[in-house]
Each structure stands twice: as structure tokens, then as C-alpha cells.
Scaffold this motif. Structure first.
Motif, short mmCIF file in Angstrom:
data_model
loop_
_atom_site.label_atom_id
_atom_site.label_comp_id
_atom_site.label_asym_id
_atom_site.label_seq_id
_atom_site.Cartn_x
_atom_site.Cartn_y
_atom_site.Cartn_z
N GLU A 69 6.78 -7.15 -13.98
CA GLU A 69 6.44 -7.04 -12.56
C GLU A 69 5.01 -6.52 -12.40
OE1 GLU A 69 8.03 -8.29 -10.13
OE2 GLU A 69 9.80 -8.84 -11.30
N SER A 70 4.30 -7.09 -11.46
CA SER A 70 2.94 -6.65 -11.17
C SER A 70 2.95 -5.60 -10.08
CB SER A 70 2.09 -7.85 -10.71
OG SER A 70 2.65 -8.42 -9.54
N ASP A 71 1.85 -4.89 -9.95
CA ASP A 71 1.71 -3.86 -8.92
C ASP A 71 0.34 -4.01 -8.25
OD1 ASP A 71 1.68 -1.67 -7.28
OD2 ASP A 71 1.73 -0.18 -8.89
N PHE A 72 0.37 -4.52 -7.03
CA PHE A 72 -0.86 -4.67 -6.26
C PHE A 72 -0.87 -3.71 -5.07
CE2 PHE A 72 -0.89 -8.61 -8.64
CZ PHE A 72 -2.23 -8.79 -8.92
N SER A 73 -0.07 -2.65 -5.14
CA SER A 73 0.03 -1.72 -4.02
C SER A 73 -1.27 -0.94 -3.80
CB SER A 73 1.19 -0.75 -4.24
OG SER A 73 1.03 -0.02 -5.45
#
Length: 200
Positions: A69-73
Motif C-alpha cells: 500500500e502506498s501513502d500519499f497523505s
């Protein structure tokens, strides 16, 4: 499936990302410190913030290739983390190419939205291509759009057509910019993503 789409699929994402990398890394290396606050063709980004955004894409899409899973937060300030950011970008882009070259990377789905993995990888390819052009334009550099880029453009023509309705409704793409009759494939791609290919 049309012939161009079929030809594009005959190239692995790893191969296509390697071509995009060869063009993006020299542009990022060529960004002078004094240009970091300059505007770019992306209205929401100056040069520094666009480099940080592209850096984040390169890092997070490695995870997606591995079905993580990616995290662009948030967007880390990798440019501000040390003067070696240009080389760190090159190293992470090498890792991106390797991640999407790994067996199984293009198979199945990836990401929280469970999108086809090849489409997800092509999103990274799109960013690595058009944002490198954005940075080249913003810093007075040339972007190398030669014959070796043709397979990348063939892949991205289909990718943009598939993503455009959602991307425009969410503001990721601006409205298309008209291009000249006889425009190159790269100019058409830029226009479809809301960029003026004739911007100086």
C-alpha cells in the motif's frame, strides 16, 4: 485492441520506466538550487514542491509494484533533507524500474482501489514523463523526446484516455489544451494532460 495499444503492451513497464528514467534523472540533476522557488507548468507546484511530489511518486509506486500500500497523505521534504537529493532521486528511480521489472509486478491488481497493476504502473510512468517535462520547462532545460520515447508515448496515450474522465473531474488533469495540426505524439500527450506543449 488496436495495433498501437497492442504494441505498447508488448513492452514491459520496467522497460518503459527505464526509458522515462533516462530522461527524467538528467533533468532533476540539472535543477539548480536557485530555481527551486520558480513556478512550473503545474500551477499548484513550484520547482521544489514538484521535485518532492515526483520523488514521492517514485518511492511510493515501488510499494505498489510489490502489491503493498502506498501513502500519499503527506509529502516529505526530501529536497530539504540534504544536498544529495539529486542522487537520492536517481537511486530511488532505479529502484522503481527494478520494482516494476520484477516477476508478477504487472499481474493482478494493486493499490487500495484494486486497479489493474499495469494501469497503476503506467500512472507512475505518466508522472515520471510529464513531470520531468514540467521541470525541464521550469528550469530552462530540454526534455529528450526522441524515437526511443515512442513506446512510452504509445502506452501513455491509452493510459491518459482511460484515466482522463476521473482525473479531470477530480482536478488531477486540467482541461485539454489544443495542439497544432500535425503535433507530435508527445505534444498531444501534454495537451491531453492539460499542459501547453508550446510553453517557453
Amino acid at each position: 485492441m488496436d495495433t498501437k495499444r497492442s504494441e505498447a503492451k508488448s513492452h514491459t513497464l520496467g522497460d518503459l520506466l527505464a526509458v522515462a528514467r533516462e530522461r527524467a534523472v538528467p533533468v532533476v540533476r540539472g535543477v539548480p538550487d536557485e530555481a527551486l522557488s520558480a513556478p512550473t507548468p503545474c500551477a499548484d507546484y513550484d520547482v521544489k514542491s514538484l521535485v518532492n511530489h515526483l520523488f514521492q511518486v517514485v518511492v511510493e509506486f515501488q510499494k505498489l509494484a510489490a502489491k503493498g500500500e502506498s501513502d500519499f497523505s503527506t509529502t516529505p521534504d526530501r529536497v530539504g533533507a540534504g544536498s544529495d537529493w539529486r542522487e537520492r532521486f536517481a537511486e530511488e528511480t532505479d529502484r522503481l524500474v527494478a520494482a516494476w521489472s520484477a516477476p508478477g509486478a504487472e499481474e493482478g491488481t494493486a493499490g487500495a482501489w484494486r486497479m489493474p497493476a499495469r494501469l497503476v504502473g503506467a500512472m507512475a510512468l505518466l508522472d515520471l514523463t510529464v513531470h520531468a517535462w514540467d521541470l525541464a520547462r521550469a528550469t530552462g532545460q530540454e526534455y529528450r523526446a526522441d524515437d526511443e520515447l515512442v513506446p512510452v508515448l504509445e502506452q501513455l496515450a491509452g493510459t491518459v484516455a482511460e484515466l482522463a474522465p476521473t482525473a479531470r473531474s477530480t482536478g488531477v488533469f486540467a482541461e485539454p489544451v489544443p495542439v497544432a495540426e500535425g503535433a507530435s505524439a508527445f505534444e498531444r500527450l501534454l495537451g491531453q494532460t492539460g499542459r501547453d506543449p508550446y510553453r517557453t
